[in-house]
Design an enzyme around this catalytic site. Structure first.
Site, mmCIF file in Angstrom:
data_model
loop_
_atom_site.group_PDB
_atom_site.id
_atom_site.type_symbol
_atom_site.label_atom_id
_atom_site.label_comp_id
_atom_site.label_asym_id
_atom_site.label_seq_id
_atom_site.Cartn_x
_atom_site.Cartn_y
_atom_site.Cartn_z
ATOM 1 N N TYR A 134 0.840 -1.203 0.000
ATOM 2 C CA TYR A 134 0.000 0.000 0.000
ATOM 3 C C TYR A 134 0.878 1.257 0.000
ATOM 4 O O TYR A 134 0.526 2.305 -0.538
ATOM 5 C CB TYR A 134 -0.978 -0.021 1.181
ATOM 6 C CG TYR A 134 -2.201 0.819 0.957
ATOM 7 C CD1 TYR A 134 -3.058 0.566 -0.115
ATOM 8 C CD2 TYR A 134 -2.511 1.868 1.801
ATOM 9 C CE1 TYR A 134 -4.183 1.338 -0.335
ATOM 10 C CE2 TYR A 134 -3.631 2.647 1.598
ATOM 11 C CZ TYR A 134 -4.463 2.380 0.521
ATOM 12 O OH TYR A 134 -5.577 3.157 0.310
ATOM 13 N N LYS A 140 -3.191 8.426 2.711
ATOM 14 C CA LYS A 140 -4.440 8.245 3.488
ATOM 15 C C LYS A 140 -4.278 8.778 4.908
ATOM 16 O O LYS A 140 -5.242 9.270 5.505
ATOM 17 C CB LYS A 140 -4.843 6.761 3.517
ATOM 18 C CG LYS A 140 -5.282 6.198 2.162
ATOM 19 C CD LYS A 140 -6.492 6.902 1.596
ATOM 20 C CE LYS A 140 -7.072 6.191 0.390
ATOM 21 N NZ LYS A 140 -8.032 7.031 -0.353
HETATM 22 P P1 NAD Z 1 -11.982 3.816 -8.619
HETATM 23 O O1 NAD Z 1 -10.784 3.585 -9.486
HETATM 24 O O2 NAD Z 1 -13.283 3.416 -9.149
HETATM 25 O O3 NAD Z 1 -12.060 5.324 -8.124
HETATM 26 C C1 NAD Z 1 -10.933 6.154 -8.026
HETATM 27 C C2 NAD Z 1 -11.325 7.425 -8.720
HETATM 28 O O4 NAD Z 1 -10.319 8.434 -8.567
HETATM 29 C C3 NAD Z 1 -11.505 7.224 -10.246
HETATM 30 O O5 NAD Z 1 -12.782 7.670 -10.625
HETATM 31 C C4 NAD Z 1 -10.437 8.117 -10.834
HETATM 32 O O6 NAD Z 1 -10.777 8.658 -12.089
HETATM 33 C C5 NAD Z 1 -10.356 9.181 -9.766
HETATM 34 N N1 NAD Z 1 -9.195 10.059 -9.896
HETATM 35 C C6 NAD Z 1 -7.878 9.731 -9.869
HETATM 36 N N2 NAD Z 1 -7.127 10.838 -10.102
HETATM 37 C C7 NAD Z 1 -8.010 11.877 -10.266
HETATM 38 C C8 NAD Z 1 -7.872 13.267 -10.540
HETATM 39 N N3 NAD Z 1 -6.679 13.834 -10.713
HETATM 40 N N4 NAD Z 1 -8.993 14.029 -10.647
HETATM 41 C C9 NAD Z 1 -10.219 13.477 -10.494
HETATM 42 N N5 NAD Z 1 -10.413 12.172 -10.236
HETATM 43 C C10 NAD Z 1 -9.325 11.385 -10.130
HETATM 44 O O7 NAD Z 1 -11.644 3.012 -7.252
HETATM 45 P P2 NAD Z 1 -12.363 3.048 -5.843
HETATM 46 O O8 NAD Z 1 -11.860 1.837 -5.128
HETATM 47 O O9 NAD Z 1 -13.806 3.256 -6.006
HETATM 48 O O10 NAD Z 1 -11.687 4.299 -5.128
HETATM 49 C C11 NAD Z 1 -12.425 5.361 -4.566
HETATM 50 C C12 NAD Z 1 -11.837 5.757 -3.223
HETATM 51 O O11 NAD Z 1 -12.052 4.711 -2.288
HETATM 52 C C13 NAD Z 1 -10.333 6.001 -3.256
HETATM 53 O O12 NAD Z 1 -10.020 7.090 -2.410
HETATM 54 C C14 NAD Z 1 -9.799 4.726 -2.659
HETATM 55 O O13 NAD Z 1 -8.514 4.881 -2.090
HETATM 56 C C15 NAD Z 1 -10.847 4.473 -1.606
HETATM 57 N N6 NAD Z 1 -10.866 3.127 -1.039
HETATM 58 C C16 NAD Z 1 -10.979 2.048 -1.852
HETATM 59 C C17 NAD Z 1 -10.972 0.783 -1.298
HETATM 60 C C18 NAD Z 1 -11.041 -0.435 -2.166
HETATM 61 O O14 NAD Z 1 -10.648 -1.517 -1.701
HETATM 62 N N7 NAD Z 1 -11.534 -0.348 -3.376
HETATM 63 C C19 NAD Z 1 -10.887 0.615 0.108
HETATM 64 C C20 NAD Z 1 -10.797 1.748 0.906
HETATM 65 C C21 NAD Z 1 -10.781 3.007 0.332
#
Ligand code: NAD
Length: 266
Positions: A155, A162
């Site tokens: 990570y 984070k």
């Molecule tokens: P995802 O890839 O669907 O979403 C990530 C989003 O960030 C995408 O839509 C991407 O286009 C956007 N992004 C990246 N750079 C950007 C920029 N410069 N401007 C605008 N948008 C931008 O994946 P996800 O898992 O849905 O992630 C969403 C959030 O949830 C993130 O913060 C991720 O760290 C967090 N999260 C995810 C998990 C998991 O296991 N999937 C667990 C905990 C937290």
């Protein structure tokens, strides 16, 4: 539908596809009666996200916004005039793929700055831009992960981002609180999405998680959406500056405590 968000207008940033946590949050908000504006990062996602917006509700709008581009953030504010805006979901993160697999000590300066800018600073930029529209108070949430407070293999720099994001939540809560705006984070368990696919060994992480979590299963995106809707609703009116764990209890047990008991259902 229980109409938890009836009459509220919500902005959800970070929809890439139907697996995005932002989209699941949009589904929960639509079910709870919110008016929706969702955003996508760039031209490449435009068509997909416009289709997803139409599936969420006939009035939902999809707008492009790369959070590293101040002019796109300004256009988004323009598109949301005259407000009021009641809810903002920040569901955005990015780190270079190589920084999510090589040893953490080899993280480059550029990779570090990029991950922190997109994944942590952007919450400040978004909340600051939207604050004038949140005239009736309001609620801001962001998405975090256990890697903010524990070392999770691969990570790496995203864990540091984070940690900064979670500190941002507390400082933004203190800054915006006097205006009646609440700021909280959801620390979700691992869920298969595009962003998650960038983390080396993610499938193993999912398996280990389900074996060790007290509820003996993985978390679903819908469950994250439900907690997001709760945080945006008046039921959470006294909550701000919090990080809520939506992780089947995983963060509460010591690592490697799989007791050989009942295994998760396949
Ligand atoms: P995802 O890839 O669907 O979403 C990530 C989003 O960030 C995408 O839509 C991407 O286009 C956007 N992004 C990246 N750079 C950007 C920029 N410069 N401007 C605008 N948008 C931008 O994946 P996800 O898992 O849905 O992630 C969403 C959030 O949830 C993130 O913060 C991720 O760290 C967090 N999260 C995810 C998990 C998991 O296991 N999937 C667990 C905990 C937290």
């Amino acid at each position: 539908m229980s109409n938890l968000m009836h009459g509220k207008t919500a902005l959800i940033l970070g929809v890439a596809n139907k697996w995005s946590l932002a989209y699941a949050i949009g589904q929960a908000f639509a079910r709870e009666g919110a008016n929706l504006v969702i955003t996508y990062q760039g031209e490449r996602q435009k068509l997909t996200v416009e289709e997803l917006a139409a599936e969420l509700s006939p009035t939902a709008r999809a707008i492009q916004c790369d959070v590293t581009k101040p002019d796109e953030l300004a256009s988004l504010v323009e598109a949301l005039q005259p407000g009021p805006l009641d809810a903002v979901v920040h569901s955005i993160a990015f780190a270079n793929r190589e920084d999510l697999s090589r040893p953490f000590s080899e993280t480059s300066r550029d990779g570090f700055v990029l991950a922190l800018e997109v994944s942590a600073y952007s919450l400040v930029a978004v909340a600051k831009a939207m604050a004038p529209l949140m005239t009736g108070g309001g609620s801001v949430i962001t998405l975090s992960y256990l890697g903010a407070v524990r070392v999770i293999p691969n990570y790496n720099v995203m864990g540091v981002a984070k940690a900064a994001l979670e500190a941002n939540v507390r400082y933004m809560a203190a800054t915006l609180g006097p205006e009646g705006t609440r700021v909280n984070g959801i620390s979700a368990g691992p869920i298969k999405t595009l962003a998650a696919a960038g983390i080396a060994g993610f499938s193993t992480m999912l398996k280990n998680f389900a074996n060790a979590a007290p509820l003996r299963r993985n978390v679903t995106a819908d469950e994250v959406g439900n907690v997001a809707a709760f945080l945006m609703s008046d039921w959470a009116s006294a909550m701000t500056g919090e990080i809520l764990y939506v992780d089947n209890g995983y963060s509460q047990v010591a690592a490697g405590m799989d007791d050989g008991g009942e295994k998760p259902k396949e």
